[in-house]
Design an enzyme around this catalytic site. Sequence first.
Site, PDB file in Angstrom:
ATOM      1  N   THR A   1     -11.085  -7.437  -5.982  1.00 49.72           N
ATOM      2  CA  THR A   1     -11.760  -7.187  -6.191  1.00 49.72           C
ATOM      3  C   THR A   1     -12.581  -5.901  -6.923  1.00 49.72           C
ATOM      4  OG1 THR A   1     -12.682  -8.539  -4.965  1.00 49.72           O
ATOM      5  CG2 THR A   1     -12.235  -9.799  -6.764  1.00 49.72           C
TER       6      THR A   1
ATOM      7  N   TRP B   1       2.518   7.711  -2.644  1.00 55.90           N
ATOM      8  CA  TRP B   1       4.029   7.924  -2.727  1.00 55.90           C
ATOM      9  C   TRP B   1       4.264   9.087  -4.390  1.00 55.90           C
ATOM     10  CZ3 TRP B   1       7.212   7.341  -7.229  1.00 55.90           C
ATOM     11  CH2 TRP B   1       9.117   7.426  -6.802  1.00 55.90           C
TER      12      TRP B   1
ATOM     13  N   ASP C   1       0.925  -1.089   0.155  1.00 53.94           N
ATOM     14  CA  ASP C   1      -0.066  -0.050  -0.479  1.00 53.94           C
ATOM     15  C   ASP C   1       0.816   1.089  -0.195  1.00 53.94           C
ATOM     16  OD1 ASP C   1      -2.423   1.695   0.186  1.00 53.94           O
ATOM     17  OD2 ASP C   1      -2.524   1.410   2.091  1.00 53.94           O
ATOM     18  N   GLY C   2       0.446   2.229  -0.457  1.00 51.63           N
ATOM     19  CA  GLY C   2       0.751   3.779  -0.315  1.00 51.63           C
ATOM     20  C   GLY C   2       1.676   4.122  -2.310  1.00 51.63           C
TER      21      GLY C   2
ATOM     22  N   ARG D   1      -5.959  -2.298   8.117  1.00 58.13           N
ATOM     23  CA  ARG D   1      -7.023  -2.871   7.279  1.00 58.13           C
ATOM     24  C   ARG D   1      -6.582  -4.042   7.097  1.00 58.13           C
ATOM     25  NH1 ARG D   1      -7.681   2.388   5.120  1.00 58.13           N
ATOM     26  NH2 ARG D   1      -7.002   2.392   3.036  1.00 58.13           N
TER      27      ARG D   1
ATOM     28  N   ASN E   1     -10.833  -2.952  -7.332  1.00 58.41           N
ATOM     29  CA  ASN E   1      -9.723  -2.178  -7.225  1.00 58.41           C
ATOM     30  C   ASN E   1     -10.182  -1.941  -8.582  1.00 58.41           C
ATOM     31  OD1 ASN E   1      -6.504  -3.628  -5.996  1.00 58.41           O
ATOM     32  ND2 ASN E   1      -7.900  -1.876  -5.335  1.00 58.41           N
TER      33      ASN E   1
END
Length: 262
Positions: free
Chosen positions: A85, A44, A39-40, A216, A87
């Site tokens: 799913t 970024w 994640d990120g 999460r 995304n």
Amino acid sequence: MVHSLNKEFSEIFPDIPADIDASGFDEARVPQHVAVIMDGNGRWAKKRMLNRLNGHKAGIEAVRETIRCASDIGVRYLTIYSFSTENWKRPQDEVVGLMNLFAKTMLAEVDGLDEENVRVMTIGDTSALPEDTQHAFAEAWEQTKDNTGMTLVVAVNYGSRAEITSAVQAVVNEALAQQEAGLEVAAVTPEAIASHLHTASIPDPDLVIRTSGEMRLSNFLLWQIAYSEFYCTPVLWPDFNRYDFLRAILNFQGRARRYGGV
């Protein structure tokens, strides 16, 4: 299972930062299966006033670094959460860019993975992916399926709720087929459900790493991580490196796993 390093520790981690005390590293307690929620990438890119796809491209090096490091320290299974799913709800240009990036990256990396004896497999509904992307993952599996080193599991178009639903449906259908009079409720067991999950052939994760500071699960391996250890880091995925991975492993090795016991 007894783990062993595939290279000297000092070769894997040549420049350990001062804040890491690696003296307690135990190669016999390396987690067998590590799962990563990467994640990120978007944040970024935003920090650098770039579009999100640039962030995803930058994250490829972190993927390479993590695969190499995990393999070198003796991790047997590494699962990376590449595309959920949910995304598909992202902007169309980002989704298209991601699918192209998956295909190009997999085709570019598969020879190197093969040389490192890494086996590549996917979990999720790949039938919904563009043809070129499906082909790239299928080619990677075909080329590496007989390798005996670490297994790289790419979760792509994966959602745990859909996976569990499908598994339960399969168990119920089997029970109905075997019992003309109706469903034997006793046939719906945890073992039966687990045997129909995408991950049926591999052990559950010992350690789940999530980057970017989020706390999460994001519909990831909900069944399989019932007793996994969690490690969350504020590091954005493109900045994640082998020393961040080492921090996670050392943190894991400092815990006592009781599986609900005392």
